[in-house]
Design a protein around this motif. Structure first.
Motif, PDB file in Angstrom:
ATOM      1  N   SER A 132      25.514  37.735   5.867  1.00 25.75           N
ATOM      2  CA  SER A 132      25.888  37.979   4.474  1.00 25.75           C
ATOM      3  C   SER A 132      27.402  37.893   4.280  1.00 25.75           C
ATOM      4  O   SER A 132      27.895  37.281   3.324  1.00 25.75           O
ATOM      5  CB  SER A 132      25.376  39.357   4.030  1.00 25.75           C
ATOM      6  OG  SER A 132      25.839  39.681   2.743  1.00 25.75           O
ATOM      7  N   ASN A 182      25.180  33.414  -3.696  1.00 29.33           N
ATOM      8  CA  ASN A 182      23.812  33.868  -3.945  1.00 29.33           C
ATOM      9  C   ASN A 182      23.095  34.263  -2.660  1.00 29.33           C
ATOM     10  O   ASN A 182      22.139  35.031  -2.684  1.00 29.33           O
ATOM     11  CB  ASN A 182      23.011  32.778  -4.665  1.00 29.33           C
ATOM     12  CG  ASN A 182      23.281  32.761  -6.162  1.00 29.33           C
ATOM     13  OD1 ASN A 182      23.567  33.793  -6.762  1.00 29.33           O
ATOM     14  ND2 ASN A 182      23.208  31.589  -6.770  1.00 29.33           N
ATOM     15  N   ARG A 183      23.549  33.755  -1.533  1.00 31.19           N
ATOM     16  CA  ARG A 183      22.954  34.132  -0.248  1.00 31.19           C
ATOM     17  C   ARG A 183      23.562  35.417   0.310  1.00 31.19           C
ATOM     18  O   ARG A 183      23.046  35.971   1.272  1.00 31.19           O
ATOM     19  CB  ARG A 183      23.160  33.006   0.770  1.00 31.19           C
ATOM     20  CG  ARG A 183      22.339  31.749   0.505  1.00 31.19           C
ATOM     21  CD  ARG A 183      22.743  30.675   1.498  1.00 31.19           C
ATOM     22  NE  ARG A 183      21.993  29.437   1.282  1.00 31.19           N
ATOM     23  CZ  ARG A 183      22.324  28.272   1.833  1.00 31.19           C
ATOM     24  NH1 ARG A 183      23.366  28.212   2.643  1.00 31.19           N
ATOM     25  NH2 ARG A 183      21.602  27.205   1.602  1.00 31.19           N
ATOM     26  N   SER A 184      24.659  35.849  -0.259  1.00 32.91           N
ATOM     27  CA  SER A 184      25.366  37.015   0.272  1.00 32.91           C
ATOM     28  C   SER A 184      24.943  38.279  -0.458  1.00 32.91           C
ATOM     29  O   SER A 184      24.605  38.250  -1.643  1.00 32.91           O
ATOM     30  CB  SER A 184      26.880  36.816   0.126  1.00 32.91           C
ATOM     31  OG  SER A 184      27.577  37.963   0.549  1.00 32.91           O
ATOM     32  N   GLU A 223      28.509  34.254   4.484  1.00 31.68           N
ATOM     33  CA  GLU A 223      28.224  33.518   3.246  1.00 31.68           C
ATOM     34  C   GLU A 223      29.279  33.824   2.175  1.00 31.68           C
ATOM     35  O   GLU A 223      29.692  32.942   1.424  1.00 31.68           O
ATOM     36  CB  GLU A 223      26.823  33.883   2.728  1.00 31.68           C
ATOM     37  CG  GLU A 223      25.673  33.433   3.601  1.00 31.68           C
ATOM     38  CD  GLU A 223      25.406  31.934   3.527  1.00 31.68           C
ATOM     39  OE1 GLU A 223      26.143  31.231   2.792  1.00 31.68           O
ATOM     40  OE2 GLU A 223      24.475  31.467   4.205  1.00 31.68           O
ATOM     41  N   HIS A 234      26.524  29.794  -1.688  1.00 31.59           N
ATOM     42  CA  HIS A 234      26.945  30.774  -0.687  1.00 31.59           C
ATOM     43  C   HIS A 234      26.925  32.195  -1.249  1.00 31.59           C
ATOM     44  O   HIS A 234      26.452  33.124  -0.588  1.00 31.59           O
ATOM     45  CB  HIS A 234      28.336  30.435  -0.177  1.00 31.59           C
ATOM     46  CG  HIS A 234      28.379  29.240   0.732  1.00 31.59           C
ATOM     47  ND1 HIS A 234      27.661  29.184   1.903  1.00 31.59           N
ATOM     48  CD2 HIS A 234      29.052  28.061   0.638  1.00 31.59           C
ATOM     49  CE1 HIS A 234      27.886  28.033   2.498  1.00 31.59           C
ATOM     50  NE2 HIS A 234      28.720  27.323   1.760  1.00 31.59           N
TER      51      HIS A 234
END
Length: 678
Positions: free
Chosen positions: A459, A483-485, A462, A481
């Protein structure tokens, strides 16, 4: 005062209400703990009692409870349970601990319910049998109940090892009991059943401890604190190691097993383990769980070592008597070394500061988190392990002291073999590389953390990758990136990034109006939307009505350099050129449009040559020297509100020198860095 309050909480009598009638049973404290006479429970509960020397058997319905007079535990269905206080005999009467009646009878007999407010034990009405499938535990996902026996090592007259660094009056038995209670509370919080072999400072025989883990038990975990014998390594060795029962393979494994088995000298019970032969027989019975015990040790060691401030000393094996009689997977955890000095304590403090920093980051308290990271770095300097180097680098990087992080990062580069430490170091390196503007180094450092199996490190990676994408003005990648964190503020940055991406695709001023409205809404929302206010200010300037050719040229530059909207900038440059063809800005605007509209190069150059062939900007574009170029730049600078300073005549083609802190005058095409980088 505490004893007075405690005494006030213990009832003077207990009311028992069953289908056999009601009875008020007096509670006595003559032996130091609350107890009730077993004979008085016979009529209301229908229990029977038999005595054989110091062994007492109590039968309640289908349940049989076996007690040892003077021992603070009992057995039921082959499992052992600890008690607060021990059963005793006075005046030819057996007294049972009140703890057994109010806690274990409702739990094990299940027909009874204890009301602590009314000090009343009620018999429940019989329930019809149900065949409903058990539901999954919402925390563990397990459908069946599972019990873990936690064994705090030593106790009573057996202090364990006193160590060299423990506070005065504290010994191993105190630490293991504290850890055992904390572990028990955490397991219960996760929906598991836990039995402590001792909940007080009591000596339990080595042979008796595994008896707590029989029929209803799934795992047995014994907790201890290690120590090193006198010698040059005594105060330096540190770390955690996990054992399962088997033959010792090394001298160190033999030393640890002998140290823990030495607790036998404090025991007075004759039950023992049956000597070496008994140990071997028990060991043979245990073989069916040898593989499971080894796997359990591996799992526990991996999890504990990941957060332990000392070294990862791995999975070990040895002939531990406390594990030999357990009929379930069993392990012994040496939680640390009581003989280790300064560096161990410093690392413990450093890890605590790091945990506080991460907690503050999750709360969005960035400044406070940086202060804790700085403290973690300072404490970790005392450590000599790879983990200490990585923690020092993390603390410096995340506190904003990247200039000092280079040394520990370089030292750690060649010494890291553990994947988790390598990923942590790469993350710190990526943060510092990004701060230095070295995007290539940041990308290389993020490769492992982005693929990490650890959710927290992945997290954070990202989030850093999203920041790097912003620097490149690659807003689409930044959105992915962020949104993935799960780093606080990442979601807000993703939302702002979506609007940035829309800005870059804008083809006309009308496209910016809904974007400005959405950004105005976002800037009053969650964390991570701080850039929204800055973007709204830029959009307001671009959307304002430009009255002069100079103002229109300036708006086109903002669209190109600050908003990174090439299609819109090209359109605005062309509108500046066609809006006032006689303006000095017209040829300059056409040349500026070339850089953002490469597909229209031929038509723009043709227009430039046909209409503005004599312009100093056209001649400069084709590489011809022009004395009038400087004069034209002077005029444009004044029209845009810029002040030009000259000390002497300026030769043809020379760049203008401007007063300090003032923007440079216009030049054909890009004049250098963007006006206001995001």
């Amino acid at each position: 005062m505490f004893l007075v309050l405690l005494a006030a909480l213990i009832p003077q009598q207990v009311l028992i209400a069953t289908s056999r009638g009601q009875a008020s049973i007096p509670v006595t404290n003559e032996a130091g703990t609350a107890a009730v006479a077993a004979v008085l429970l016979a009529q209301p509960l229908g229990l029977t009692v038999s005595l054989d020397g110091s062994a007492a058997r109590v039968t309640l319905g289908t349940r049989v409870f076996d007690f040892d007079v003077g021992a603070p535990f009992f057995r039921c269905d082959s499992a052992a349970f600890p008690l607060v206080g021990a059963p005793y005999i006075a005046r030819d009467t057996l007294f049972l601990p009140l703890h057994w009646l109010t806690d274990y009878v409702p739990r094990l007999a299940r027909r009874y319910r204890w009301d602590p407010v009314l000090a009343r034990l009620d018999e429940r009405p019989a329930l019809a049998p149900t065949t409903a499938a058990p539901t999954a535990n919402p925390i563990t996902g397990l459908r069946l109940a599972h019990t873990i026996v936690v064994d705090p090592g030593h106790g009573g007259i057996d202090p364990g090892n006193p160590g060299l660094t423990l506070p005065r009056g504290i010994t191993e038995k105190d630490i293991t009991l504290g850890i055992g209670k904390l572990l028990s509370a955490e397991l219960v919080r996760r929906g598991l059943n836990v039995v402590l072999t001792r909940a007080t400072d009591t000596l339990i025989d080595l042979a008796s401890r595994p008896l707590f883990c029989r029929a209803d038990c799934d795992l047995f975990v014994s907790i201890h604190v290690n120590s090193m014998p006198a010698g040059r390594r005594q105060t330096q060795v540190n770390g955690v190691e996990t054992y399962f029962v088997s033959d010792a393979k090394t001298e160190d494994q033999k030393r640890v097993a002998q140290m823990e088995n030495d607790a036998l000298r404090f025991e007075t019970s004759s039950t023992g383990t049956g000597g070496p032969l008994g140990f071997i027989l028990n060991d043979l019975q245990l073989n069916e769980y040898l593989r499971e015990s080894a796997r359990l040790a591996e799992l526990v060691q991996g999890k504990v070592a990941a957060i332990h401030p000392g070294e990862d000393r791995g999975v070990q094996q040895g002939p531990f008597l406390v594990l030999a009689a357990a009929r379930r997977p069993s392990i012994l955890v040496e939680t640390g070394f009581a003989t280790n000095r300064g560096s161990y304590n410093a690392m413990w403090n450093a890890e605590q500061h790091a945990r506080d920093a991460r907690r503050l980051e999750q709360l969005g308290q960035t400044a406070e988190a940086r202060a804790q990271w700085a403290q973690a770095a300072a404490k970790a300097r005392a450590g000599r392990t790879a983990k200490a180097l990585v923690l020092q680098a993390e603390g410096l990087a995340y506190s904003g002291s990247c200039q000092d992080a280079a040394t520990p990062l370089a030292r750690a580069q060649g010494s890291l073999t553990e994947v988790a430490l390598r990923e942590r170091m790469d993350l710190a390196d990526a943060v510092c590389a990004l701060a230095a503007g070295d995007l290539a180094r940041a990308d290389a450092a993020l490769a492992m953390p982005l693929a990490s199996r650890n959710a927290e490190r992945r997290s954070r990676a990202e989030f850093v990758a999203g920041q790097a994408a912003l620097v490149r003005w690659d807003y689409d990648a930044a959105i992915v990136h962020f949104n993935r964190s799960r780093v606080p503020g990442a979601a807000g940055r993703a939302l702002v990034g979506q609007q940035r991406a829309l800005i870059t695709r804008a083809a006309q001023l009308a496209d910016l109006k809904p974007i400005a409205a959405e950004l105005s809404r976002l800037r009053s929302g969650a964390s991570g939307t701080e850039d929204a206010s800055h973007l709204v200010d830029l959009l307001t300037q671009v959307l304002a009505v430009a009255e002069t050719p100079g103002a229109r040229f300036r708006v086109a530059e903002l669209a190109r350099d600050s908003l990174q909207a090439p299609a819109l900038a090209g359109r605005l440059f062309l509108e500046t050129a066609t809006g006032d063809t006689a303006s000095l800005f017209a040829p300059k605007a056409l040349i500026a449009a070339l850089s953002v509209l490469p597909d229209r190069r031929d038509s723009i150059v043709a227009l430039l040559d046909a209409r503005y062939a004599a312009s100093p900007y056209t001649r400069a574009f084709h590489g011809d020297p022009s004395v009038a170029y400087v004069a034209a730049e002077d005029s444009l600078a004044r029209e845009m509100g810029m002040h030009v300073a000259r000390g002497a005549a300026v030769p043809a083609g020379a760049r203008l020198q401007v007063l300090p802190r003032e923007p440079p005058p216009p030049t054909p095409g890009r004049r250098g860095p963007p006006v206001d980088r995001p």
